[in-house]
Design a protein around this motif. Structure first.
Motif, PDB file in Angstrom:
ATOM      1  N   GLU A  41       0.827  -1.208   0.000  1.00 47.02           N
ATOM      2  CA  GLU A  41       0.000   0.000   0.000  1.00 47.02           C
ATOM      3  C   GLU A  41       0.863   1.260   0.000  1.00 47.02           C
ATOM      4  O   GLU A  41       0.547   2.244  -0.684  1.00 47.02           O
ATOM      5  CB  GLU A  41      -0.934  -0.008   1.210  1.00 47.02           C
ATOM      6  N   THR A  46      -1.851   4.129  -1.845  1.00 50.23           N
ATOM      7  CA  THR A  46      -3.304   4.064  -1.654  1.00 50.23           C
ATOM      8  C   THR A  46      -3.650   2.873  -0.765  1.00 50.23           C
ATOM      9  O   THR A  46      -2.899   1.897  -0.693  1.00 50.23           O
ATOM     10  CB  THR A  46      -4.040   3.927  -3.005  1.00 50.23           C
ATOM     11  N   ARG A  47      -4.775   2.977  -0.092  1.00 52.52           N
ATOM     12  CA  ARG A  47      -5.230   1.872   0.759  1.00 52.52           C
ATOM     13  C   ARG A  47      -5.984   0.866  -0.106  1.00 52.52           C
ATOM     14  O   ARG A  47      -6.884   1.210  -0.858  1.00 52.52           O
ATOM     15  CB  ARG A  47      -6.137   2.398   1.869  1.00 52.52           C
ATOM     16  N   GLN A  50      -9.755  -2.496   3.689  1.00 53.33           N
ATOM     17  CA  GLN A  50     -10.347  -1.947   4.900  1.00 53.33           C
ATOM     18  C   GLN A  50     -10.278  -3.023   5.967  1.00 53.33           C
ATOM     19  O   GLN A  50     -10.766  -4.131   5.768  1.00 53.33           O
ATOM     20  CB  GLN A  50     -11.806  -1.544   4.653  1.00 53.33           C
ATOM     21  N   SER A  57     -12.047  -6.183   3.942  1.00 53.01           N
ATOM     22  CA  SER A  57     -12.761  -5.968   2.686  1.00 53.01           C
ATOM     23  C   SER A  57     -11.936  -5.075   1.781  1.00 53.01           C
ATOM     24  O   SER A  57     -11.046  -4.339   2.234  1.00 53.01           O
ATOM     25  CB  SER A  57     -14.140  -5.340   2.940  1.00 53.01           C
ATOM     26  N   THR A  59     -11.165  -1.969  -0.688  1.00 51.84           N
ATOM     27  CA  THR A  59     -11.587  -0.618  -1.042  1.00 51.84           C
ATOM     28  C   THR A  59     -11.920  -0.592  -2.531  1.00 51.84           C
ATOM     29  O   THR A  59     -11.692  -1.572  -3.254  1.00 51.84           O
ATOM     30  CB  THR A  59     -10.479   0.401  -0.746  1.00 51.84           C
ATOM     31  N   GLU A  60     -12.449   0.516  -3.007  1.00 49.04           N
ATOM     32  CA  GLU A  60     -12.750   0.621  -4.438  1.00 49.04           C
ATOM     33  C   GLU A  60     -11.467   0.471  -5.260  1.00 49.04           C
ATOM     34  O   GLU A  60     -11.437  -0.243  -6.264  1.00 49.04           O
ATOM     35  CB  GLU A  60     -13.418   1.957  -4.738  1.00 49.04           C
TER      36      GLU A  60
END
Length: 292
Positions: A41, A46-47, A50, A57, A59-60
């Protein structure tokens, strides 16, 4: 450049839904897995995941990245098979989701030939009447009997599906030809989408029997409890033997429903997935054996 091992760890975390399960599968501790994910990451800026105390889960951004990572890993697998000359010898595990009755009747009996042709390939067949989350559940493909809508998944049509309104001879003898009858929807809020002489129509029958099991509805229909809308792959033998009779033959289930193999959208499809889909497509064909 991103470390390929980090991509494998990321994909395993997503498919298992757990840092500890991913670590166990890959031979790493959960702490190492977590550190490698954070490194990935940080490198990407970016992440991707989650994290809560109960679940992980995407992320987009993580979802889009995961779809592309699957393509990279599948392409690498294809390249290794090509170089090693083992393209015909699949290995690993093929995880498949399929409807309960169809899987029991029309997949399980045919696994022997496929597995004997590919003895190094293990099969994990999960039977469920719910639509599985293919990506989140780590499935390679799913077999679905439905009118598929647009999605991020790729679908290949394997065979047509004919669905007929049927009842037992005993039920018809007791109640006569259908005017107002007991119906047996697979779920109490099921909509029957039919094609008739005047085109398409939809009905929402209310049944006296409430169940989440399609097999219970099938047995109740054979026992004479009412009329149901069933696929010929499910009740073909009963129709031939006279244990069931088609009613209202001018009406059939929507012709948009088909038997399809669905898999994540990616540029490189793993050879094991392609081989199994090809096997089923040849097995069933445009006129499947249960229609002959």
């Amino acid at each position: 450049m991103t470390n390929l091992g980090d991509l494998e760890i990321f994909a395993k975390v997503v498919s298992t839904g757990s840092m500890s399960l991913a670590g166990r599968a890959l031979g790493f501790s959960p702490a190492v897995v977590s550190k490698r994910i954070r490194r990935l990451e940080d490198r990407l800026g970016t992440r991707l995941l989650q994290r809560t105390t109960r679940q992980i889960s995407l992320t987009e951004a993580g979802q889009g990245f995961y779809n592309r990572v699957l393509g990279i890993l599948a392409g690498l697998e294809e390249a290794e098979f090509y170089i090693s000359g083992r393209s015909a010898q699949m290995h690993g595990t093929l995880k498949i989701s399929a409807p309960t009755s169809f899987g029991r009747m029309h997949i399980a009996p045919h696994l022997k030939d496929f597995m004997e042709a590919h003895p190094e390939l293990a099969i994990n067949l999960v039977l469920t009447d719910e639509f599985s989350d293919i990506v989140g559940g780590g499935f390679d493909l799913a077999i679905r009997i439905a009118e598929l809508t647009d999605s991020s998944l790729v679908a290949r049509r394997l065979a047509p599906v004919r669905r007929l309104l049927c009842a037992s001879p005993g039920y018809l003898a007791a109640h006569g030809e259908p005017k107002q009858h007991r119906c047996l929807p697979a779920h109490n809020n099921d909509t029957w989408r039919l094609n008739g002489p005047d085109g398409a129509l939809s009905l929402r029958p209310e049944g006296m029997l409430i169940t989440n099991s399609s097999e219970v509805i099938r047995e109740a229909m054979i026992a004479g409890l009412g009329i149901a809308l069933r696929s010929t792959w499910d009740i073909g033998e009963e129709l031939k033997a006279g244990r069931l009779v088609q009613v209202l033959p001018a009406y059939e289930g929507s012709h948009n429903v088909a038997l399809s193999a669905v898999y994540p959208s990616r540029q490189f499809l793993p050879a094991k997935v392609r081989l199994f889909i090809d096997y089923l497509a040849e097995l069933y064909g445009p006129v499947p054996y249960w229609e002959r």
